[in-house]
Scaffold this motif. Structure first.
Motif, short mmCIF file in Angstrom:
data_model
loop_
_atom_site.label_atom_id
_atom_site.label_comp_id
_atom_site.label_asym_id
_atom_site.label_seq_id
_atom_site.Cartn_x
_atom_site.Cartn_y
_atom_site.Cartn_z
N UNK A 53 -20.75 0.38 6.37
CA UNK A 53 -20.62 1.56 5.51
C UNK A 53 -21.83 2.49 5.65
N UNK A 54 -23.03 1.90 5.73
CA UNK A 54 -24.24 2.71 5.91
C UNK A 54 -24.24 3.42 7.24
N UNK A 55 -23.86 2.69 8.29
CA UNK A 55 -23.80 3.27 9.64
C UNK A 55 -22.86 4.48 9.67
N UNK A 56 -21.68 4.29 9.10
CA UNK A 56 -20.68 5.35 9.11
C UNK A 56 -21.16 6.53 8.27
N UNK A 57 -21.81 6.24 7.14
CA UNK A 57 -22.33 7.30 6.28
C UNK A 57 -23.38 8.12 7.03
N UNK A 58 -24.12 7.46 7.93
CA UNK A 58 -25.12 8.17 8.75
C UNK A 58 -24.50 8.93 9.91
N UNK A 59 -23.20 8.77 10.08
CA UNK A 59 -22.52 9.47 11.16
C UNK A 59 -22.68 8.80 12.51
N UNK A 60 -23.14 7.53 12.52
CA UNK A 60 -23.35 6.83 13.79
C UNK A 60 -22.04 6.23 14.29
N UNK A 61 -21.99 6.09 15.62
CA UNK A 61 -20.80 5.51 16.24
C UNK A 61 -20.90 3.98 16.14
N UNK A 62 -19.83 3.36 15.69
CA UNK A 62 -19.83 1.90 15.58
C UNK A 62 -19.42 1.26 16.89
N UNK A 63 -20.23 0.35 17.37
CA UNK A 63 -19.87 -0.39 18.58
C UNK A 63 -20.20 -1.86 18.35
N UNK A 64 -19.61 -2.71 19.16
CA UNK A 64 -19.89 -4.15 19.04
C UNK A 64 -21.36 -4.40 19.39
N UNK A 94 -14.04 -2.39 5.06
CA UNK A 94 -15.19 -1.62 4.57
C UNK A 94 -14.79 -0.24 4.03
N UNK A 95 -13.52 0.10 4.16
CA UNK A 95 -13.04 1.37 3.61
C UNK A 95 -13.51 2.59 4.37
N UNK A 96 -13.77 2.43 5.67
CA UNK A 96 -14.20 3.56 6.51
C UNK A 96 -13.12 3.83 7.56
N UNK A 97 -13.16 5.00 8.21
CA UNK A 97 -12.11 5.30 9.19
C UNK A 97 -12.09 4.31 10.36
N UNK A 98 -10.95 4.25 11.01
CA UNK A 98 -10.80 3.40 12.19
C UNK A 98 -11.79 3.86 13.26
N UNK A 99 -12.56 2.94 13.87
CA UNK A 99 -13.59 3.36 14.82
C UNK A 99 -13.00 3.99 16.08
N UNK A 100 -13.63 5.05 16.53
CA UNK A 100 -13.15 5.76 17.72
C UNK A 100 -14.06 5.46 18.90
N UNK A 101 -14.33 4.20 19.12
CA UNK A 101 -15.24 3.83 20.18
C UNK A 101 -14.52 2.91 21.16
N UNK A 102 -14.89 3.04 22.44
CA UNK A 102 -14.28 2.17 23.46
C UNK A 102 -15.11 0.92 23.70
N UNK A 103 -16.30 0.89 23.13
CA UNK A 103 -17.13 -0.29 23.33
C UNK A 103 -17.53 -0.83 21.97
#
Lengths: 103, 167
Positions: A53-64, A94-103
Motif C-alpha cells: 500500500x505504501x509503495x503504491x501510494x508513492x506511485x512506485x511500480x510493484x515488481x517481484x 491490499x485494496x490497490x489496483x492490479x499491477x501493470x508490471x511484466x516483472x
C-alpha cells in the motif's frame, strides 16, 4: 465498475474485483477478500500489505524484485504466503489496483 | 462434434538456445511471468543459451550490433552495420542496454534466475551442449537444477495444458 459488499461495507471494485478506491480499505475488508482468494491473513501478511500500500501510494511500480528487496519478505516466502499468483492476489487483498508490471 | 472449450495453461517449458541479451531476457521474463501467474515453469538452456547460466558469462551478455536492422543509435538514428563491427562497440552498446534495463528494475540474469526458482520454477541445462562446450555442473549457476537430455526434457512435458516455447 461495480460495487461489492465486503465485510458488510459497500466498496467500489473494478470488473476483475480490484478495489478502485484505496481509501475505503480496512483490515476487515482485506480479510474478506483474502478468504475469497483462499488466503488466511496473519500479522506477517499485514506487514506485506502495508508495504504494498505504501509503495503504491508513492506511485512506485510493484515488481517481484521490489518485494524481494523490501526487507519485509523475500520472494520465496511471498510465494508461499499468497500461493498461486502472489502479486495479483496480494494487491487485490491490499485494496490497490492490479499491477501493470511484466516483472 | 467440435467443442469450443478453453483449457487453462498449466505448465510451460521455455527453451532458450541463444545467448544475446534479448533472447535470454525473453525466456527469463516469460518464465518469471509464468511462475507469478501460478503456472508451472521449466527453463531449458542449450547451445549459446548456456551463456545465460554459466557463472562467468551470465551477467555479461551482449546484444549483437552487426546484422541487426532494428538496432538504433540514440535519437532513433539508424545504426550502420560497419559501425557495429568496430572493436568495443558491441561491449559498449550492451553495457548501455543493461544499464537501461536496470532503470526499469529488470534484474540481472543471476537475480532473475533466483526469483524464478523462488517461485517454484526449475532451470535445466542441455547435456549435449554441455558436452560440446566442455561445460560442467560446477561451471553453472547454483540455481541450475541439473544437466539433462532431450528425453528427460520431454518427460517433464506431460499433462494437459502444457506448452513448449522456443526462443
Amino acid at each position: 465498475m461495480a460495487t461489492k459488499t465486503l465485510a458488510g461495507v459497500d466498496v467500489s471494485v473494478s470488473d476483475d474485483g480490484y478495489m478502485t478506491d484505496s481509501s475505503q480499505w480496512t483490515k476487515e475488508i482485506a480479510g474478506a477478500i483474502a478468504s475469497e482468494e483462499g488466503v488466511e491473513l496473519t500479522d506477517k501478511h499485514f506487514e506485506v500489505l502495508d508495504f504494498i500500500r505504501n509503495k503504491v501510494a508513492d506511485g512506485a511500480l510493484l515488481t517481484i524484485r521490489g518485494i524481494n528487496k523490501s526487507g519485509v519478505v523475500d520472494a520465496k516466502s511471498f510465494y508461499q504466503m499468497f500461493p498461486g499468483a502472489p502479486l495479483k492476489k496480494s494487491t487485490k487483498i491490499a485494496g490497490v489496483p492490479k499491477p501493470e508490471s511484466c516483472i | 462434434m467440435e467443442k469450443d472449450e478453453k483449457y487453462k495453461l498449466k505448465k510451460v517449458l521455455l527453451i532458450c538456445s541463444k545467448g544475446t541479451i534479448e533472447d535470454v531476457y525473453a525466456a527469463l521474463v516469460m518464465g518469471n511471468g509464468a511462475v507469478m501467474e501460478g503456472i508451472e515453469c521449466k527453463l531449458f538452456f542449450t547451445f549459446f543459451g548456456m551463456d545465460a547460466i554459466k557463472k562467468d558469462t551470465m551477467n555479461k551478455l551482449h546484444t549483437s550490433t552487426v546484422g541487426n536492422p532494428a538496432m538504433k543509435m540514440p535519437g532513433n538514428l539508424p545504426f550502420p552495420t560497419w559501425l557495429g563491427g568496430i572493436p568495443g562497440i558491441e561491449a559498449g552498446v550492451s553495457a548501455m542496454m543493461r544499464k537501461e534495463m536496470e532503470k526499469l528494475d529488470i534484474p540481472n540474469v543471476d537475480e532473475f534466475l533466483e526469483l524464478i526458482v523462488a517461485g517454484g520454477g526449475e532451470i535445466y541445462a542441455c547435456k549435449l551442449a554441455a558436452d560440446m562446450f566442455g561445460i560442467k555442473k560446477e561451471d553453472l549457476h547454483d540455481d541450475v537444477k541439473a544437466i539433462i537430455t532431450v528425453g528427460d526434457l520431454y518427460e517433464m512435458c506431460d499433462g494437459p495444458g502444457t506448452q513448449i516455447i522456443f526462443t
